[in-house]
Design an enzyme around this catalytic site. Sequence first.
Site, PDB file in Angstrom:
ATOM      1  N   ASP A 174       0.834  -1.196   0.000  1.00 44.85           N
ATOM      2  CA  ASP A 174       0.000   0.000   0.000  1.00 44.85           C
ATOM      3  C   ASP A 174       0.873   1.253   0.000  1.00 44.85           C
ATOM      4  O   ASP A 174       2.085   1.180   0.199  1.00 44.85           O
ATOM      5  CB  ASP A 174      -0.896  -0.034   1.251  1.00 44.85           C
ATOM      6  CG  ASP A 174      -1.968   1.034   1.217  1.00 44.85           C
ATOM      7  OD1 ASP A 174      -2.338   1.478   0.119  1.00 44.85           O
ATOM      8  OD2 ASP A 174      -2.424   1.438   2.308  1.00 44.85           O
ATOM      9  N   GLU A 194       2.483   4.818  -4.185  1.00 44.25           N
ATOM     10  CA  GLU A 194       2.463   5.719  -5.372  1.00 44.25           C
ATOM     11  C   GLU A 194       3.821   6.390  -5.567  1.00 44.25           C
ATOM     12  O   GLU A 194       4.161   6.641  -6.724  1.00 44.25           O
ATOM     13  CB  GLU A 194       1.347   6.757  -5.218  1.00 44.25           C
ATOM     14  CG  GLU A 194      -0.047   6.159  -5.299  1.00 44.25           C
ATOM     15  CD  GLU A 194      -0.407   5.248  -4.124  1.00 44.25           C
ATOM     16  OE1 GLU A 194       0.067   5.528  -3.007  1.00 44.25           O
ATOM     17  OE2 GLU A 194      -1.110   4.255  -4.338  1.00 44.25           O
ATOM     18  N   ASP A 238      -9.081   3.646  -2.283  1.00 45.34           N
ATOM     19  CA  ASP A 238     -10.034   4.099  -1.261  1.00 45.34           C
ATOM     20  C   ASP A 238     -11.301   4.663  -1.875  1.00 45.34           C
ATOM     21  O   ASP A 238     -11.501   5.880  -1.965  1.00 45.34           O
ATOM     22  CB  ASP A 238      -9.362   5.148  -0.371  1.00 45.34           C
ATOM     23  CG  ASP A 238      -8.202   4.550   0.414  1.00 45.34           C
ATOM     24  OD1 ASP A 238      -8.066   3.308   0.423  1.00 45.34           O
ATOM     25  OD2 ASP A 238      -7.437   5.327   1.012  1.00 45.34           O
TER      26      ASP A 238
HETATM   27  C1  GLC Z   1      -4.777   3.346   2.693  1.00 42.91           C
HETATM   28  C2  GLC Z   1      -5.263   2.110   1.966  1.00 42.91           C
HETATM   29  C3  GLC Z   1      -6.330   1.435   2.785  1.00 42.91           C
HETATM   30  C4  GLC Z   1      -5.782   1.113   4.159  1.00 42.91           C
HETATM   31  C5  GLC Z   1      -5.255   2.364   4.840  1.00 42.91           C
HETATM   32  C6  GLC Z   1      -4.555   2.066   6.161  1.00 42.91           C
HETATM   33  O1  GLC Z   1      -5.783   4.301   2.775  1.00 42.91           O
HETATM   34  O2  GLC Z   1      -5.717   2.411   0.696  1.00 42.91           O
HETATM   35  O3  GLC Z   1      -6.768   0.271   2.140  1.00 42.91           O
HETATM   36  O4  GLC Z   1      -6.782   0.545   4.949  1.00 42.91           O
HETATM   37  O5  GLC Z   1      -4.330   3.019   3.993  1.00 42.91           O
HETATM   38  O6  GLC Z   1      -3.491   1.214   5.973  1.00 42.91           O
END
Ligand code: GLC
Length: 779
Positions: free
Chosen positions: A394, A397, A470
Site C-alpha cells: 500500500d 504511489e 479508497d
Molecule cells: C490506505 C489504503 C487502505 C488502508 C489504509 C490504512 O488508505 O488504501 O486500504 O486501509 O491506507 O493502511
Amino acid sequence: MESLGALTASQPIAGGLELQAGPARLRIQALADGIFRVWVHPDGRPFPAHPFSYAVRPESFAAAPPSVTLHRGEDHLVLVLGAWRVVVQRDPVRLHFEGPSGTPLAADSFGPVWEADRIAVWKRRAEGERFFGLGEKTGRLERTGRAYENWNTDDSGYDTRDDPLYKTIPFYLALCPTADQHVETYGIFFDNTFRSWFDFGGRAPEHVSFGADGGALVYYFLAGPTPADVLRRYTWLTGRFALPPRWALGYHQSRWSYYPEAVVRALVAEFRARGLPLDVVHLDIHYMDGYRIFTWDPERFPDPKRLAEDLRREGVRLVTIVDPGVKVDPGYRLHDEGLAEDVFVRYPDGRLYAGEVWPGRCYFPDFTDPKARDWFGRYVGEFLRTGVAGFWCDMNEPSVFGGGTMPDLVVHRLEGRGGTHREAHNVYGLLMARAVWEACRRHAPDRRPFVITRAAYAGVQRYACVWTGDNVADWSHLHQALTMMLSLGLSGEPFSGSDIGGFIGTPTPELYARWIQLGACSPLFRTHTAHGTPAQEPWSFGEEVEAIARKYLTWRYRLLPYLYTCFAEHLRTGLPVLRPLWLHHFDDPRTHDIEDAFLLGPHLLVAPVLEPGARTRRVYLPAGRWYDFWSDRCYEGPADVLVEAPLDVLPVFVRSGTVLPLGPAVQHTDEPCEFLELHVYPGTGGGTLYEDDGHSWAYESGAFRRTTFTLEASATTLSLKADVEGTYRSPLKHLTLCWHDCDGPAQLKVDGRVAAVRYETTRRLLYAELSVHFAHVRT
Ligand code: GLC
C-alpha cells in the site's frame, strides 16, 4: 513543437527498418507477429543495442525479430509481416498500419512531435473509432472524448470524475470501423514512465494524442484484428498473471484494522459458526509496532506464528499490509540496516530524503535499485517464515503526507542508469510489488506468491493483483468498481477487485448486498473498510443481507472450478476474467456502449444491479440463446430483456452450448473437492476444466489436467466429449452431468455403457453419474 520531416535515408535492420528524417532517427521494428515498436530519437542518437523497459518482459526483448519484407515505392516504404503492413510516407515521414481489412489504423496526423524534453504522438481518429483501456480510470469504460493523465496518486475517497488515480497503464485499445462494416481492433502501448497524458479526441476531436514530460518517444502497435488478438499480443509483450494460489480466489475479509489477535480469532470463528465461507483475513497497519514495517506489535500480536498456524487449521490465511516508508528511528532494524546498506532515496546533494507517512518521518527504499529490492525481500522472507501467506503493498504511489508524493528532484538509481523521481514515480509501486513477488519466489520457491498492490504500472500482472484504492460507500462507486475492473482486464491485469461495501463511509444494507453480488464475480473478492467505520462483515447488515451474502459467498465457491479455469485461460491467451460484452461480440455495435453488464469468462453474462431500489434489470443479450442461471428460463438474443432482480438475485445468464463446471459448497479452498458437476446447456460449443494442485509451480512442468469438452446438445440429444491433457492426477471422485432444458428421461451411454439417469420434470434437468475419466457421453 518539432515533427518528422522528409525521409533522407533508410536502412533495413532485423525485423524492420531504420530511417533518417532530418536530424531525427526513427526505428520501426517487429518484435513478433503483429507487434511493432516505433521509436524516435529526435536528436539522431543511435539506438541502444538493448532497450530497457520495466513493463516489457525480458523474454519479449530477447526473442529474435521475425523476418519482414520491405517494399520501396516512390512516395512510400512498406514493411510487410504476414497479414500486417506498416506504411511509411516519405515526405513528411508519417506512418500507419494495415491489417487484413486494409483499413488504415493508427495513422499519424502529425506523428511524433517534441519540444525540449516533452514528447508526444499525434494520430488521426478514424470516423466512428472508439477507445478503451488505460487501466484504472474513473468515469465511463469508454475513453473516447476525454483526456487523461498518468501520475500515480493517492486520492483517498476519490470522486468518480477524479484523474489521475493510483495506477499508470499507458495502453489503449481501439475499435475501428472498417469499410466493409466490420470492426478491426488494435492497441497502442506508450511505454513511458514519466508523467504522461492521453487525449482521445477530448480537446481535438479528429485526433488521438499521447505524450509525456520526458523519457523515450517509443510506442508499440499491437495488431488485432479481434480484441482477443490485441490482448494476446499486449500480454505477450508485458506478461501475464501466472496462476494465483487457489486460496486467493476465495473470500477475503479485511478492515482497517482487525486487532488484537483475539479479535482476529473471533472473526474467523464467527465466519465458521455462521457457515460463511472464508479463506483470507487481511491485517491492516495496526498489527505493526508503531507502524514500523516488518514488525509486530508485541501486545496486540504476541505470537503471530501461532496465530497463523491456528488459523491455517481453520482454512484461513493471513495477508499483512506493508508500506514502503521506513520509520526514521535509530535502533529500529530496518532503519539501521537500510542506512548501512544504502538503500534509501536521496536528494541530488546526497542527503537522505525523508517524508511523513503513518509512522511519522520515513526514508524510502529505492525500488529501482536491485540491491534495495533484495534488501526489502529479506524481511518478506522472515514474514513468510512466520506464516504470513501474502502481502498487501500500500501507499506505494508513493504517498507522502502533505506533499502527495516525493519531490521531482529526488534521485533514483533506475537499475544503474540514474535519474530522478520524474522517471521513477510511476514505476515505484510496480517495483515494490516486484520486490515482494521476487522475494516470495526466492524464500518460498514451491509456493505461488500472493501480492496485492495499490500503485501500478503496465506489466503489474507479472507480480501482483490490484485493488481500486479508497473508494466510497455509494452507488456511483459500485458502478465505478465494475468499469475499473473491466478496464484493468483490458489493460493486461486480470486480477482486480474493489473494497466491497466501500472504504470511506458506510453502505446501506441494500448497497452491501448488491456489492457482495458483484464481488462474488470479481476476480479479487474482498470486503474492506476504513478506520472508525461501523462493522462491515457479511452479517453486519441484518439477517436478510446475511442470507444474501451467504448465498453469493457459497455461489462463489461453487464457481471456483470455472473461475480457476478462467485464470488458466488468461495465462494461455491473455484474456481477462471479466470482459466487456464487445470482447466476444465486437461486430455487434450494440455491445460497444455496454458497461453495466459483463462476461465472466467466456460463458456467463452477468448483469449486476447497480442502482438503489431497483428490483428489475434491463439486459441486452447478444446473438444466440441464453439461459437464466437461476431459473433456466431461456432467451433468444439479440434481445433487450427485462428480468426480475429482487434483492437476493444477481441476474446471470449462461450461453447456450456451454459446459459449466461447478464445485461443492465448501467453507474454504483447503477442503477436499471430490465432487464436481458438469452443467450442460443445449447448443453447440463446449468448455474447459483446468485443474492442478492449486499452490505449487508443478503445473509449469506439466502437472495439470486440462479437460476440453466438446458439446453438441439439444433438448433430446446429447454428445459430450472430453479430451484431457497434462499429467496431474485429479482428486475428483464423483462427476455428475446436469443436462439443462432437457425434454425428458433419455438413455445415456458413457463410453458405450448405459448410465443410470434421474430426471427432474419441473426443472427439466437430467442428472447422470459419469466416470471421472469419461471420454464420450451420448444419447
Ligand atoms: C490506505 C489504503 C487502505 C488502508 C489504509 C490504512 O488508505 O488504501 O486500504 O486501509 O491506507 O493502511
